[in-house]
Design a protein around this motif. Structure first.
Motif, PDB file in Angstrom:
ATOM      1  N   PRO A 147     -38.009  -8.838 -60.379  1.00  0.00           N
ATOM      2  CA  PRO A 147     -36.415  -9.187 -59.537  1.00  0.00           C
ATOM      3  C   PRO A 147     -37.726 -10.363 -59.526  1.00  0.00           C
ATOM      4  N   TRP A 148     -37.188 -12.351 -58.942  1.00  0.00           N
ATOM      5  CA  TRP A 148     -37.868 -12.920 -59.330  1.00  0.00           C
ATOM      6  C   TRP A 148     -37.728 -13.612 -57.016  1.00  0.00           C
ATOM      7  N   ALA A 149     -38.859 -13.678 -57.007  1.00  0.00           N
ATOM      8  CA  ALA A 149     -38.889 -14.031 -56.167  1.00  0.00           C
ATOM      9  C   ALA A 149     -38.767 -15.753 -55.924  1.00  0.00           C
ATOM     10  N   ILE A 150     -38.402 -16.039 -53.968  1.00  0.00           N
ATOM     11  CA  ILE A 150     -38.647 -17.345 -53.865  1.00  0.00           C
ATOM     12  C   ILE A 150     -39.460 -17.201 -52.522  1.00  0.00           C
ATOM     13  N   ASP A 210     -33.518 -14.082 -57.828  1.00  0.00           N
ATOM     14  CA  ASP A 210     -33.171 -13.039 -56.428  1.00  0.00           C
ATOM     15  C   ASP A 210     -33.567 -12.342 -54.453  1.00  0.00           C
ATOM     16  N   VAL A 211     -34.823 -12.852 -54.977  1.00  0.00           N
ATOM     17  CA  VAL A 211     -35.515 -12.017 -53.423  1.00  0.00           C
ATOM     18  C   VAL A 211     -35.863 -13.541 -53.004  1.00  0.00           C
ATOM     19  N   LEU A 212     -35.527 -13.309 -51.457  1.00  0.00           N
ATOM     20  CA  LEU A 212     -36.396 -14.607 -50.323  1.00  0.00           C
ATOM     21  C   LEU A 212     -37.024 -14.214 -49.518  1.00  0.00           C
ATOM     22  N   ILE A 213     -38.232 -13.668 -49.966  1.00  0.00           N
ATOM     23  CA  ILE A 213     -39.308 -13.883 -48.466  1.00  0.00           C
ATOM     24  C   ILE A 213     -39.409 -14.666 -47.722  1.00  0.00           C
ATOM     25  N   TYR A 230     -30.430 -19.659 -48.781  1.00  0.00           N
ATOM     26  CA  TYR A 230     -30.052 -18.257 -48.655  1.00  0.00           C
ATOM     27  C   TYR A 230     -28.827 -18.812 -49.977  1.00  0.00           C
ATOM     28  N   GLU A 231     -28.100 -19.942 -49.727  1.00  0.00           N
ATOM     29  CA  GLU A 231     -26.717 -20.090 -50.266  1.00  0.00           C
ATOM     30  C   GLU A 231     -26.590 -20.285 -52.152  1.00  0.00           C
ATOM     31  N   LYS A 283     -28.141 -10.958 -53.786  1.00  0.00           N
ATOM     32  CA  LYS A 283     -29.668 -11.414 -53.090  1.00  0.00           C
ATOM     33  C   LYS A 283     -30.203 -10.703 -52.871  1.00  0.00           C
ATOM     34  N   PHE A 284     -31.257 -10.660 -52.173  1.00  0.00           N
ATOM     35  CA  PHE A 284     -31.844 -10.143 -51.076  1.00  0.00           C
ATOM     36  C   PHE A 284     -33.189 -10.261 -50.519  1.00  0.00           C
TER      37      PHE A 284
END
Length: 156
Positions: A21-24, A63-66, A83-84, A90-91
């Motif tokens: 999972p790739w996060a931002i 894929d993931v928003l922290i 987010y959009e 998306k999570f």
């Protein structure tokens, strides 16, 4: 034949999503306490990368928003835009008491609310600030949620 191909492709996508999972990270108005703890989880001491998580700079690759902090009036539109821009599925992981309920900033004139009032949240990590172990546990909970088989959909 086509359904076998589709099923196999979906299994490969799920495997890749779980194992890499790739996060931002987005700070929607916090005091930076949670941000420091998120950065601590990336250090070799806690090493969240052992779960395959990689921090990205672009929401188009994540894929993931922290997300940390209460949502301020200034950050609300930016949070929605980020987010959009993320591809589906998306999570979202909400980190810290401020992100969950507004925390110490609840009721302030510039706070529009918590993260769940702006975008849907999948995993909550409470604490002020939460320890890196708690953040890693939240990531593990999200990955476990992704591993669970999707409920069967009835046709017709």
């Amino acid at each position: 034949m086509d359904s076998v191909w589709t099923k196999t492709l979906n299994q490969v996508k799920t495997w890749a999503r779980i194992n890499s999972p790739w996060a931002i990270h987005f700070n929607s108005g916090s005091c930076n306490g949670c941000d420091i703890e998120i950065l601590a989880t990336l250090t070799p001491r806690y090493d969240v990368e052992r779960f395959g998580i990689k921090l990205q700079g672009s929401p188009r690759h994540a894929d993931v928003l922290i997300c940390t902090g209460p949502v301020t009036r200034q950050a609300k539109n930016r949070l929605l835009r980020i987010y959009e821009q993320m591809p589906d599925p998306k999570f979202v992981i909400a980190v810290g008491s401020c992100g969950l309920s507004g925390g110490a900033f609840q009721g302030c004139y510039n706070i529009t609310g918590n993260i769940n009032e702006v975008i849907p949240v999948d995993v909550y990590v409470p604490g002020c600030p939460p320890r890196p172990e708690a953040i890693i546990y939240g990531v593990a909970q999200l990955l476990a949620k992704l591993q669970a088989p999707a409920p069967a959909v009835k046709e017709g």
